[in-house]
Every structure is written in C-alpha cells, then in structure tokens.
Enzyme design. Sequence first.
Site, PDB file in Angstrom:
ATOM      1  N   VAL A  18       0.777  -1.147   0.076  1.00  0.00           N
ATOM      2  CA  VAL A  18      -0.167   0.205  -0.187  1.00  0.00           C
ATOM      3  C   VAL A  18       0.752   1.441   0.242  1.00  0.00           C
ATOM      4  O   VAL A  18       0.707   2.080  -0.585  1.00  0.00           O
ATOM      5  CB  VAL A  18      -0.767   0.274   0.600  1.00  0.00           C
ATOM      6  CG1 VAL A  18      -1.390   1.402   1.917  1.00  0.00           C
ATOM      7  CG2 VAL A  18      -2.035  -0.798   0.536  1.00  0.00           C
ATOM      8  N   ASP A  37      10.625   3.757   6.588  1.00  0.00           N
ATOM      9  CA  ASP A  37      10.596   2.455   6.893  1.00  0.00           C
ATOM     10  C   ASP A  37      11.894   1.855   7.693  1.00  0.00           C
ATOM     11  O   ASP A  37      12.394   2.482   7.651  1.00  0.00           O
ATOM     12  CB  ASP A  37       9.950   1.761   5.571  1.00  0.00           C
ATOM     13  CG  ASP A  37       9.691  -0.077   5.712  1.00  0.00           C
ATOM     14  OD1 ASP A  37       8.844   0.080   4.867  1.00  0.00           O
ATOM     15  OD2 ASP A  37       9.748  -0.722   6.439  1.00  0.00           O
ATOM     16  N   THR A 124      -5.855  -0.729   7.207  1.00  0.00           N
ATOM     17  CA  THR A 124      -7.232  -0.769   7.324  1.00  0.00           C
ATOM     18  C   THR A 124      -7.012  -1.240   9.127  1.00  0.00           C
ATOM     19  O   THR A 124      -6.327  -2.260   9.733  1.00  0.00           O
ATOM     20  CB  THR A 124      -7.160  -2.381   7.138  1.00  0.00           C
ATOM     21  OG1 THR A 124      -6.972  -1.984   5.854  1.00  0.00           O
ATOM     22  CG2 THR A 124      -8.481  -2.701   7.267  1.00  0.00           C
ATOM     23  N   LEU A 154      -7.279  -0.759  -3.341  1.00  0.00           N
ATOM     24  CA  LEU A 154      -6.573  -1.170  -4.253  1.00  0.00           C
ATOM     25  C   LEU A 154      -6.188  -2.325  -3.955  1.00  0.00           C
ATOM     26  O   LEU A 154      -6.311  -3.225  -2.680  1.00  0.00           O
ATOM     27  CB  LEU A 154      -4.913  -0.694  -4.382  1.00  0.00           C
ATOM     28  CG  LEU A 154      -3.660  -0.420  -3.447  1.00  0.00           C
ATOM     29  CD1 LEU A 154      -3.137  -1.685  -2.799  1.00  0.00           C
ATOM     30  CD2 LEU A 154      -2.848   0.465  -3.249  1.00  0.00           C
ATOM     31  N   PHE A 250     -16.393 -11.551  -8.529  1.00  0.00           N
ATOM     32  CA  PHE A 250     -16.358 -12.102  -6.706  1.00  0.00           C
ATOM     33  C   PHE A 250     -17.093 -13.224  -7.545  1.00  0.00           C
ATOM     34  O   PHE A 250     -17.729 -13.436  -6.158  1.00  0.00           O
ATOM     35  CB  PHE A 250     -16.297 -10.988  -5.808  1.00  0.00           C
ATOM     36  CG  PHE A 250     -15.541 -10.027  -5.174  1.00  0.00           C
ATOM     37  CD1 PHE A 250     -15.057  -9.287  -6.463  1.00  0.00           C
ATOM     38  CD2 PHE A 250     -14.444 -11.073  -4.721  1.00  0.00           C
ATOM     39  CE1 PHE A 250     -14.174  -8.426  -5.871  1.00  0.00           C
ATOM     40  CE2 PHE A 250     -12.849 -10.321  -4.257  1.00  0.00           C
ATOM     41  CZ  PHE A 250     -13.217  -9.370  -5.127  1.00  0.00           C
ATOM     42  N   LEU A 251     -17.945 -13.716  -8.155  1.00  0.00           N
ATOM     43  CA  LEU A 251     -18.980 -15.132  -7.731  1.00  0.00           C
ATOM     44  C   LEU A 251     -17.751 -16.150  -8.994  1.00  0.00           C
ATOM     45  O   LEU A 251     -18.896 -16.996  -9.560  1.00  0.00           O
ATOM     46  CB  LEU A 251     -19.986 -14.623  -8.869  1.00  0.00           C
ATOM     47  CG  LEU A 251     -21.125 -13.736  -8.447  1.00  0.00           C
ATOM     48  CD1 LEU A 251     -22.434 -14.129  -9.586  1.00  0.00           C
ATOM     49  CD2 LEU A 251     -21.459 -14.404  -6.968  1.00  0.00           C
ATOM     50  N   CYS A 261      -5.579  -9.552   3.155  1.00  0.00           N
ATOM     51  CA  CYS A 261      -6.982  -8.438   3.429  1.00  0.00           C
ATOM     52  C   CYS A 261      -7.835  -9.680   4.436  1.00  0.00           C
ATOM     53  O   CYS A 261      -8.318  -9.598   4.762  1.00  0.00           O
ATOM     54  CB  CYS A 261      -6.851  -7.752   2.226  1.00  0.00           C
ATOM     55  SG  CYS A 261      -5.660  -6.583   1.678  1.00  0.00           S
ATOM     56  N   LYS A 264      -8.252 -11.631   7.146  1.00  0.00           N
ATOM     57  CA  LYS A 264      -7.721 -10.932   8.647  1.00  0.00           C
ATOM     58  C   LYS A 264      -8.570  -9.665   8.211  1.00  0.00           C
ATOM     59  O   LYS A 264      -9.211  -9.645   9.989  1.00  0.00           O
ATOM     60  CB  LYS A 264      -6.071 -10.166   7.844  1.00  0.00           C
ATOM     61  CG  LYS A 264      -6.279  -8.896   8.271  1.00  0.00           C
ATOM     62  CD  LYS A 264      -4.722  -8.324   8.328  1.00  0.00           C
ATOM     63  CE  LYS A 264      -4.391  -7.276   7.315  1.00  0.00           C
ATOM     64  NZ  LYS A 264      -5.586  -6.004   7.275  1.00  0.00           N
ATOM     65  N   ARG A 328       0.565 -14.184   0.943  1.00  0.00           N
ATOM     66  CA  ARG A 328      -0.022 -14.313   2.440  1.00  0.00           C
ATOM     67  C   ARG A 328      -1.551 -15.257   2.452  1.00  0.00           C
ATOM     68  O   ARG A 328      -2.615 -14.878   2.080  1.00  0.00           O
ATOM     69  CB  ARG A 328       0.351 -12.561   3.427  1.00  0.00           C
ATOM     70  CG  ARG A 328       1.651 -11.985   3.429  1.00  0.00           C
ATOM     71  CD  ARG A 328       0.983 -10.715   4.071  1.00  0.00           C
ATOM     72  NE  ARG A 328       1.062 -10.201   3.124  1.00  0.00           N
ATOM     73  CZ  ARG A 328       1.099  -8.320   3.023  1.00  0.00           C
ATOM     74  NH1 ARG A 328       1.034  -8.085   3.891  1.00  0.00           N
ATOM     75  NH2 ARG A 328       1.265  -7.970   1.865  1.00  0.00           N
TER      76      ARG A 328
HETATM   77  N1  LIG Z   1      -1.657  -5.092   0.381  1.00  0.00           N
HETATM   78  C1  LIG Z   1      -2.847  -4.984   0.114  1.00  0.00           C
HETATM   79  O1  LIG Z   1      -3.585  -5.337  -0.853  1.00  0.00           O
HETATM   80  C2  LIG Z   1      -3.890  -3.822   0.716  1.00  0.00           C
HETATM   81  C3  LIG Z   1      -4.990  -3.170   0.224  1.00  0.00           C
HETATM   82  C4  LIG Z   1      -6.210  -2.388   1.799  1.00  0.00           C
HETATM   83  C5  LIG Z   1      -5.009  -2.026   2.633  1.00  0.00           C
HETATM   84  N2  LIG Z   1      -4.364  -2.456   2.949  1.00  0.00           N
HETATM   85  C6  LIG Z   1      -3.939  -2.371   4.085  1.00  0.00           C
HETATM   86  O2  LIG Z   1      -2.808  -1.635   4.158  1.00  0.00           O
HETATM   87  C7  LIG Z   1      -2.098  -1.687   5.679  1.00  0.00           C
HETATM   88  C8  LIG Z   1      -0.460  -2.211   5.008  1.00  0.00           C
HETATM   89  O3  LIG Z   1      -0.493  -2.968   4.073  1.00  0.00           O
HETATM   90  P1  LIG Z   1       0.771  -3.756   3.070  1.00  0.00           P
HETATM   91  O4  LIG Z   1       0.058  -5.021   2.734  1.00  0.00           O
HETATM   92  O5  LIG Z   1       1.140  -2.500   2.441  1.00  0.00           O
HETATM   93  O6  LIG Z   1       1.552  -4.902   4.609  1.00  0.00           O
HETATM   94  P2  LIG Z   1       3.709  -5.133   3.790  1.00  0.00           P
HETATM   95  O7  LIG Z   1       3.383  -5.747   4.931  1.00  0.00           O
HETATM   96  O8  LIG Z   1       3.924  -5.033   2.859  1.00  0.00           O
HETATM   97  O9  LIG Z   1       3.754  -3.350   4.498  1.00  0.00           O
HETATM   98  C9  LIG Z   1       4.193  -2.802   5.714  1.00  0.00           C
HETATM   99  C10 LIG Z   1       5.482  -2.028   5.455  1.00  0.00           C
HETATM  100  O10 LIG Z   1       5.742  -1.014   6.686  1.00  0.00           O
HETATM  101  C11 LIG Z   1       6.558  -1.147   7.138  1.00  0.00           C
HETATM  102  N3  LIG Z   1       6.832  -0.607   9.089  1.00  0.00           N
HETATM  103  C12 LIG Z   1       6.319  -1.472  10.214  1.00  0.00           C
HETATM  104  N4  LIG Z   1       6.780  -0.865  11.048  1.00  0.00           N
HETATM  105  C13 LIG Z   1       6.982   0.642  10.938  1.00  0.00           C
HETATM  106  C14 LIG Z   1       7.436   1.229  11.022  1.00  0.00           C
HETATM  107  N5  LIG Z   1       7.313   1.609  12.823  1.00  0.00           N
HETATM  108  N6  LIG Z   1       7.357   2.453  10.766  1.00  0.00           N
HETATM  109  C15 LIG Z   1       8.154   2.323   9.474  1.00  0.00           C
HETATM  110  N7  LIG Z   1       7.540   1.205   8.857  1.00  0.00           N
HETATM  111  C16 LIG Z   1       6.783   0.304   8.820  1.00  0.00           C
HETATM  112  C17 LIG Z   1       7.019  -2.658   7.177  1.00  0.00           C
HETATM  113  O11 LIG Z   1       8.419  -3.187   7.200  1.00  0.00           O
HETATM  114  C18 LIG Z   1       7.054  -3.069   5.833  1.00  0.00           C
HETATM  115  O12 LIG Z   1       7.591  -2.647   4.961  1.00  0.00           O
HETATM  116  C19 LIG Z   1      -2.481  -2.867   6.671  1.00  0.00           C
HETATM  117  O13 LIG Z   1      -2.907  -2.659   7.420  1.00  0.00           O
HETATM  118  C20 LIG Z   1      -3.338  -3.972   5.383  1.00  0.00           C
HETATM  119  O14 LIG Z   1      -4.640  -4.749   5.788  1.00  0.00           O
HETATM  120  C21 LIG Z   1      -3.715  -3.948   2.213  1.00  0.00           C
END
Ligand SMILES: NC(=O)c1ccc[n+]([C@@H]2O[C@H](COP(=O)([O-])OP(=O)(O)OC[C@H]3O[C@@H](n4cnc5c(N)ncnc54)[C@H](O)[C@@H]3O)[C@@H](O)[C@H]2O)c1
Length: 442
Positions: A18, A37, A124, A154, A250-251, A261, A264, A328
């Site tokens: 994201v 990060d 999220t 996304l 989604f069917l 996502c 969880k 995942r």
């Molecule tokens: N992946 C998806 O398709 C998607 C879509 C919509 C929403 N989300 C939500 O977005 C959020 C992120 O998901 P993701 O898939 O991008 O996760 P991800 O695991 O790919 O990325 C998370 C990043 O955050 C970094 N991080 C962790 N702690 C940190 C801190 N204290 N300071 C700075 N960086 C830190 C990690 O090193 C990692 O690079 C989640 O809550 C997820 O539910 C994900």
Amino acid sequence: MSQSTDREPIGVIGTGYVGLVSAAGFAELGNDVWCVDIDAEKIEGLRQGRIPIWEPGLGELVERHRDRLHFSTHLPDALERARLLFVAVGTPPTYSGDADLSAVHAVVDAMPPSDRHALVMKSTVPVGTGETIRRLFDEQGKGGFSYVSCPEFLKEGSAVKDFLAPDRVVVGDAGDWAGDAVVELYAPLQAPLVRTDVKSAEMVKLASNAFLATKISFINEIANVCEETGADVVEVAKGMGLDDRIGPKFLQAGIGFGGSCFPKDVAALKQLAGNSGYHFQLLNSVIEVNELQKRRVMAKLQKHLGSLVGKEIGLLGLAFKPNTDDMREASSLVLSARLQAAGARVRVYDPVAEEQARKLIRGAQFRDSAMGVADGADAVVLVTEWPEFAELDLRELAAAMRGDLLVDGRNFLDPDRVREAGLAYEGVGRPAQRQPEPARTA
Ligand SMILES: NC(=O)c1ccc[n+]([C@@H]2O[C@H](COP(=O)([O-])OP(=O)(O)OC[C@H]3O[C@@H](n4cnc5c(N)ncnc54)[C@H](O)[C@@H]3O)[C@@H](O)[C@H]2O)c1
C-alpha cells in the site's frame, strides 16, 4: 496525468504494497513523497531502484518519478517536509483474530508534539482506532496533531491502476484542515468522494472486504451444491451476475480466498463485533466455508487416486492470486501441508512467487515450469490462475504425467479441452462429465 509542481509534499510511513504504490501514485500526481520504513534493507534497495514487491507497472512508475520519491529510515526526514503523514504499516492478525496494531502504535508514539501535522491512516484498522489514537495524542501532549482515516481499496495485481482510478475515495475526519488537505490531494483523480466521520470511514473498509469475502463463500457453497446436483456453477454465476443487483464480480467459485486482506479483515470485523458485544454469525460461516473449501481438493484427489500415500501431486501456481508474489494466507499453503500430511509428495511451480513461497512452503519440490510440475505426476492441481496456464499445451502436459487427473481449483481451463487432451477434469462446482449440448432454438 497532472504533473503540477505546486502540490504539497507528503510523507508515507511504511513502504509495503500500500505504502509504495500510494507513494508512487502521488508522485505521478506531482507530489514530492518522503517514504519512511523501519526496514533498512528495503529502503536501501529502493534508493538503488530495487522494487521489493512484484506489482505490474510499479517499477516503471517509481523509476519515472525517482526525483520525487525519497526513501529514508529516518522519520524526521518526512516530518520536516510534509504535514500529511500517510500511515501504511502492516496490521496483521493476532492469535485472537484482533488486528495487531503494534506497528500503528509505534508510529503514533514516534510522532513529536505538533500543531501542523496530521496522521492519515491508510492501514486497515478496527473501528475506534482513530478515537484511541486521538486519546493517545492527548495523553502524550500531542493534542495539536490532526487525524484522518483514508482507507485504501487497491487490489494487489492491479494496485497502480486502482490507485490512479479508484472507485471511490473515503475520507473520515473531524472537519479540520487535514481532511480538506487529503480531499485536495485526491482531487485530480476525480473519483466519487465519501466524506464522513472517522468511525464510519474505518467501517467502510472492513465492511467492504467482509462483503466481498461473503460473496466468494456464497458462490463456493453454491458450487458445492452444484456438485451434488449436477448443475454447473459457471453457468449459474453467469446467470446470476447479469442481475445488476448482484453483478458478475466475485462470483468465481474456487478453492477459497486468501491474501493479506480478506482473511484478516473478516476475522478482525468478527472479533471487533464480538468485543463490542455483538455476535456476527454470518462471518463465522464465511470463514468456515473458506477453510473447508481449501480442503475439498483432497476429496477430489482421493476420489480418483484412492490413498494419496506416495502419490506425486503437482501444484500450478502458489500466490494467493495471479499478478502478485504475495503468499500471505494463500490456499497453496494449506493444500501443500494437507497433501504432505496425507502422505503425498508435492511439487510446485509459480511464475513469480517462488522466492516468497520458499519462505513458507516446507517439504515441497520447487520446479521451474508447469511441465516440470507435470513430469511424472499422478495429478496436477491448478491453484492460481496465472495467464500463462491458459496457454498450456494440455496434450504435452498429459503426456508428461504418470496419471491423468487435472483438478482446476479456479475453473480456469476449458473442461472440454482438458478432456480432449486425455485428462480427467475436476473443477469446482462443475459436472464431472461433459454435458450434452443444449438444444438451441433459432
Ligand atoms: N496489501 C493490500 O492489498 C492492501 C489493500 C488495502 C489495504 N491494506 C492495508 O494496508 C496496510 C499495509 O498493508 P501492506 O500489504 O502494504 O503491508 P506490508 O507488510 O506490505 O508493508 C508494511 C510496511 O510497513 C513497514 N513498517 C512496519 N512498522 C513500521 C514503522 N513503525 N515505521 C515505518 N515502517 C514500518 C514494514 O517494514 C513494511 O515495509 C495493512 O493494514 C493492510 O491491511 C492492504
């Protein structure tokens, strides 16, 4: 796309799926983006132009906007330049099913007192998180910090496109400058805007994912009934989907949803409801149906092969869906483990996710092609509908195999083509035998 230079710089904390896609998307809109990060290796790689995830179009976008994208492990780099700090850190499930908010809290704790910054939550989070963070800010003497909920919708595999052409933008805020600033940032995308309160915005995200997961579990149960009754779920879904109250998306019946996502977020909403005193009965079923669906492949294999002890079973595709390397909660993880527990030998292939899969899948042999998986296999299971599997030479595949069973876990292949190649076909919710052509009236 607008390339204006008067757009304000922003910060993005967390450069995963994201965070990095959002950062690149805002850079495309003309913003300077300061990405932070805690993963120093990831940041160093990004500085050198290495993209840590496989996402179509992302590499090109990051490369194109190298001058606008800045990568750091140092929070003050973003704080000094940006007033809006998008939070995109992970919120994985805990053992209880609640969301693990430790990364979110680490970000909150790291913020200094400020009257000119806002946290913009993309991660999220459970409903009420914004309220909790507001309280923490007050307790920590950071009451001047603003807070906005801006959930992200996304989809991995089309994330760049989804960011740049969203179905909607949801902004939940308390009505101060920060909400307006976030709306302004997204304005060039011309997406429908839902401007609301923080709790409602948080709920939009959880409810959307829970609804989509429900739709998948629903069609999977219809598929299971189709198997009992001889109907074909692909035809049924086509007939249902043309009803515009239902829609075709989604069917697609299959061997269950996975990814970072849906599992969880459904668990988190169920848990959130339970913690607030409401038993969300429907979501229990959605989760259970999904777990059982992954395991139904076993019965299909046993129906043809009997005991699986010593059988060579191939898995085509490992990622939780095509066009991503995200492993995942992928169905392949459950399947590979179940097959090995039943005594089978497992060989696997994924065009993109092998590196990630090797970290999670134990005891299976990794092959470098679909034919490598088929070679000497008693059965092959299509787990992820990668486009390249549509191009498979099924006769060559059949010739390479020791057995003749193809389980199509995504109803991706044409059953007639599979049978014409000399293979037995098992889909999900599809008749085992070829159906007679329906009589057509002129
Ligand atoms: N992946 C998806 O398709 C998607 C879509 C919509 C929403 N989300 C939500 O977005 C959020 C992120 O998901 P993701 O898939 O991008 O996760 P991800 O695991 O790919 O990325 C998370 C990043 O955050 C970094 N991080 C962790 N702690 C940190 C801190 N204290 N300071 C700075 N960086 C830190 C990690 O090193 C990692 O690079 C989640 O809550 C997820 O539910 C994900």
